[in-house]
Write a protein that holds these residues in place. Sequence first.
Motif, PDB file in Angstrom:
ATOM      1  N   CYS A  39     -26.343  54.862  -1.949  1.00  0.00           N
ATOM      2  CA  CYS A  39     -26.562  53.922  -0.837  1.00  0.00           C
ATOM      3  C   CYS A  39     -27.920  54.150  -0.184  1.00  0.00           C
ATOM      4  CB  CYS A  39     -25.455  54.074   0.200  1.00  0.00           C
ATOM      5  SG  CYS A  39     -23.842  53.467  -0.340  1.00  0.00           S
ATOM      6  N   ASP A  40     -28.284  55.405   0.004  1.00  0.00           N
ATOM      7  CA  ASP A  40     -29.581  55.711   0.615  1.00  0.00           C
ATOM      8  C   ASP A  40     -30.736  55.159  -0.216  1.00  0.00           C
ATOM      9  OD1 ASP A  40     -28.711  56.950   2.929  1.00  0.00           O
ATOM     10  OD2 ASP A  40     -28.668  58.956   2.031  1.00  0.00           O
ATOM     11  N   GLU A  41     -30.596  55.241  -1.531  1.00  0.00           N
ATOM     12  CA  GLU A  41     -31.646  54.712  -2.396  1.00  0.00           C
ATOM     13  C   GLU A  41     -31.800  53.203  -2.206  1.00  0.00           C
ATOM     14  OE1 GLU A  41     -31.248  58.036  -5.987  1.00  0.00           O
ATOM     15  OE2 GLU A  41     -30.625  55.963  -6.332  1.00  0.00           O
ATOM     16  N   ILE A  42     -30.669  52.517  -2.092  1.00  0.00           N
ATOM     17  CA  ILE A  42     -30.714  51.065  -1.896  1.00  0.00           C
ATOM     18  C   ILE A  42     -31.281  50.723  -0.524  1.00  0.00           C
ATOM     19  CG2 ILE A  42     -29.297  48.983  -1.700  1.00  0.00           C
ATOM     20  CD1 ILE A  42     -27.402  50.348  -3.766  1.00  0.00           C
ATOM     21  N   ILE A  43     -30.882  51.487   0.487  1.00  0.00           N
ATOM     22  CA  ILE A  43     -31.417  51.286   1.840  1.00  0.00           C
ATOM     23  C   ILE A  43     -32.928  51.464   1.852  1.00  0.00           C
ATOM     24  CG2 ILE A  43     -31.449  52.259   4.180  1.00  0.00           C
ATOM     25  CD1 ILE A  43     -28.423  52.942   3.704  1.00  0.00           C
ATOM     26  N   ASP A  44     -33.412  52.366   1.000  1.00  0.00           N
ATOM     27  CA  ASP A  44     -34.861  52.616   0.896  1.00  0.00           C
ATOM     28  C   ASP A  44     -35.585  51.587   0.029  1.00  0.00           C
ATOM     29  OD1 ASP A  44     -34.676  54.812   2.553  1.00  0.00           O
ATOM     30  OD2 ASP A  44     -34.496  56.259   0.909  1.00  0.00           O
ATOM     31  N   GLY A  45     -34.855  50.609  -0.500  1.00  0.00           N
ATOM     32  CA  GLY A  45     -35.481  49.536  -1.251  1.00  0.00           C
ATOM     33  C   GLY A  45     -35.387  49.654  -2.758  1.00  0.00           C
ATOM     34  N   LYS A  46     -34.704  50.665  -3.258  1.00  0.00           N
ATOM     35  CA  LYS A  46     -34.566  50.841  -4.698  1.00  0.00           C
ATOM     36  C   LYS A  46     -33.369  50.036  -5.219  1.00  0.00           C
ATOM     37  CE  LYS A  46     -36.471  55.512  -4.428  1.00  0.00           C
ATOM     38  NZ  LYS A  46     -36.193  56.962  -4.612  1.00  0.00           N
ATOM     39  N   LEU A  47     -33.392  49.750  -6.515  1.00  0.00           N
ATOM     40  CA  LEU A  47     -32.286  49.096  -7.233  1.00  0.00           C
ATOM     41  C   LEU A  47     -31.990  47.669  -6.765  1.00  0.00           C
ATOM     42  CD1 LEU A  47     -29.737  52.081  -7.441  1.00  0.00           C
ATOM     43  CD2 LEU A  47     -31.432  51.380  -9.144  1.00  0.00           C
ATOM     44  N   HIS A  48     -32.867  47.072  -5.972  1.00  0.00           N
ATOM     45  CA  HIS A  48     -32.603  45.719  -5.484  1.00  0.00           C
ATOM     46  C   HIS A  48     -32.584  44.696  -6.614  1.00  0.00           C
ATOM     47  CE1 HIS A  48     -33.361  46.133  -0.879  1.00  0.00           C
ATOM     48  NE2 HIS A  48     -32.760  47.201  -1.370  1.00  0.00           N
ATOM     49  N   ASP A  49     -33.262  45.037  -7.722  1.00  0.00           N
ATOM     50  CA  ASP A  49     -33.250  44.114  -8.854  1.00  0.00           C
ATOM     51  C   ASP A  49     -31.900  44.075  -9.570  1.00  0.00           C
ATOM     52  OD1 ASP A  49     -33.486  46.729  -9.824  1.00  0.00           O
ATOM     53  OD2 ASP A  49     -34.691  46.119 -11.549  1.00  0.00           O
ATOM     54  N   GLN A  50     -31.008  44.969  -9.188  1.00  0.00           N
ATOM     55  CA  GLN A  50     -29.668  45.018  -9.785  1.00  0.00           C
ATOM     56  C   GLN A  50     -28.684  44.101  -9.058  1.00  0.00           C
ATOM     57  OE1 GLN A  50     -28.995  46.913 -12.739  1.00  0.00           O
ATOM     58  NE2 GLN A  50     -31.241  46.758 -12.574  1.00  0.00           N
ATOM     59  N   PHE A  51     -29.148  43.465  -7.994  1.00  0.00           N
ATOM     60  CA  PHE A  51     -28.292  42.524  -7.263  1.00  0.00           C
ATOM     61  C   PHE A  51     -28.563  41.135  -7.835  1.00  0.00           C
ATOM     62  CE2 PHE A  51     -28.353  46.273  -4.790  1.00  0.00           C
ATOM     63  CZ  PHE A  51     -27.092  46.352  -4.235  1.00  0.00           C
ATOM     64  N   ILE A  52     -27.708  40.733  -8.750  1.00  0.00           N
ATOM     65  CA  ILE A  52     -27.986  39.579  -9.610  1.00  0.00           C
ATOM     66  C   ILE A  52     -27.198  38.330  -9.236  1.00  0.00           C
ATOM     67  CG2 ILE A  52     -28.630  41.063 -11.540  1.00  0.00           C
ATOM     68  CD1 ILE A  52     -25.831  40.471 -12.739  1.00  0.00           C
ATOM     69  N   VAL A  53     -26.304  38.429  -8.260  1.00  0.00           N
ATOM     70  CA  VAL A  53     -25.487  37.256  -7.931  1.00  0.00           C
ATOM     71  C   VAL A  53     -26.286  36.311  -7.039  1.00  0.00           C
ATOM     72  CG1 VAL A  53     -23.336  38.556  -8.141  1.00  0.00           C
ATOM     73  CG2 VAL A  53     -24.397  38.316  -5.900  1.00  0.00           C
TER      74      VAL A  53
END
Length: 462
Positions: free
Chosen positions: A76-90
């Motif tokens: 979760c912290d990684e996502i909050i920091d802006g990582k893995l946003h390209d994995q949100f595909i919906v």
Amino acid sequence: MKFRIESDSIGSRDVPKDAYYGVQSLRAKENFKITGLMLNEEFIKGLAETKKAAALVNGSIGLLDEKIEKALVKACDEIIDGKLHDQFIVDPIQGGAGTSSNMNINEVISNRAIEILGGEKGDYKIVHPNDHANMGQSTNDIIPTAGKLAILRLMDKASNQLNKLNEALVQKSKEFDDVIKMGRTQMQDAVPIRLGQEFNAYSSLVKRNISRINNVKEHLKVINMGGTAIGTGINADKRYFSKIVPKLSEVTKIDLVQAEDLVDATQNLDIFVEVSSVIKTCAVGLSKMSNDLRLMSSGPRTGFGEINLPPKQNGSSIMPGKVNPVIPEVMNQVAFNIIGNDVTITMAAEAGQLELNAFEPVIFYNLFQSIETLTSGVDTFTENCIKGITANEERCKGLVENSVGIITAICPSVGYKVASNVAKTALKTGESVIDIILREGILKESELGKILHPRTMTEPGI
């Protein structure tokens, strides 16, 4: 591309082996090819924050293994920091009341947690999207909460831009304080006003809208976390229920409050209609201001020509030298779009049935867009228009002196009947009111000078 096989209640599917999303996100991507856009970044951040808070609480009360808790929190912290946003595909607009968005975050943080723990993505025996990432939660409390977190942050950005606009307007009101011009009502000459007074009025409008935004932000801090599916809290541990909102406040650094009536907070989306109305109200005011600026700058030789807008780009592909008021025009269009979004949001909020409203996705899509376009519109309006406006002082003064409208200021000294006759003569002959009054000896030049002093005509009791 290599694949892994994942299964859900619909069946099995090949999922890209390196993907952090899973089968449910993939189905949603295929089913909802609507806008072609990704979820709003602030919304993704809000989703990750709710999941982090839930993992921390579930871990603290012993419902989550400590290793799983820490792995989920790190993801979760990684996502909050802006990582893995390209994995949100919906797609932002989707059926299912936002379940696809909720499962997208569940799958991403589960697969990242699995990876952190040394496993391979898709091995949900290690960390499961529903059993672990979604523990004590439902789409129906996660999605509205994440949406409110996103809106709060987007509105902070809007407020910052509006404050900058207000500062620019205040500066212009001081700069133009001694510029006398003709006021108009119903597009007809009325009575004199100072240009600075007009810009001060614009400042008052903006300050009022900033206040509205600040007030509605307090209502957004009431959330339904802990209510789970329909507000009854089913599948939520009592300890989780009492701790989740304080923990989310700690994670987000926002003072959140658990709704007193979670059933109501889950059923009804009127808060988003309220927010949209506030944004629309602001946009309407800014659009009216833009209309004024376009009129006052019109011409420049055959229109009002009272102010100059900063030239920003060529205005025509066929008329050389033409410069259009493109910044006020874009502010108008931002407002039109926001007004249309408000209709969509209103209809979507009205369309809920019984214990849930299924149309949060389209509400958030339009509301996020309204706030973001307002913010961007105000930014360019301030920087590329307001700050560069200059006054054509002599043109403004000349229009006042040649206007029949100044007869209103003279009326108390000569009486309504005499003033009316002077006005009729001026309109008939084309002479100025001042010339007629002096020629007919109605007032002395010294008396007229006092009456027509800019401050006398634009302030009471002077």
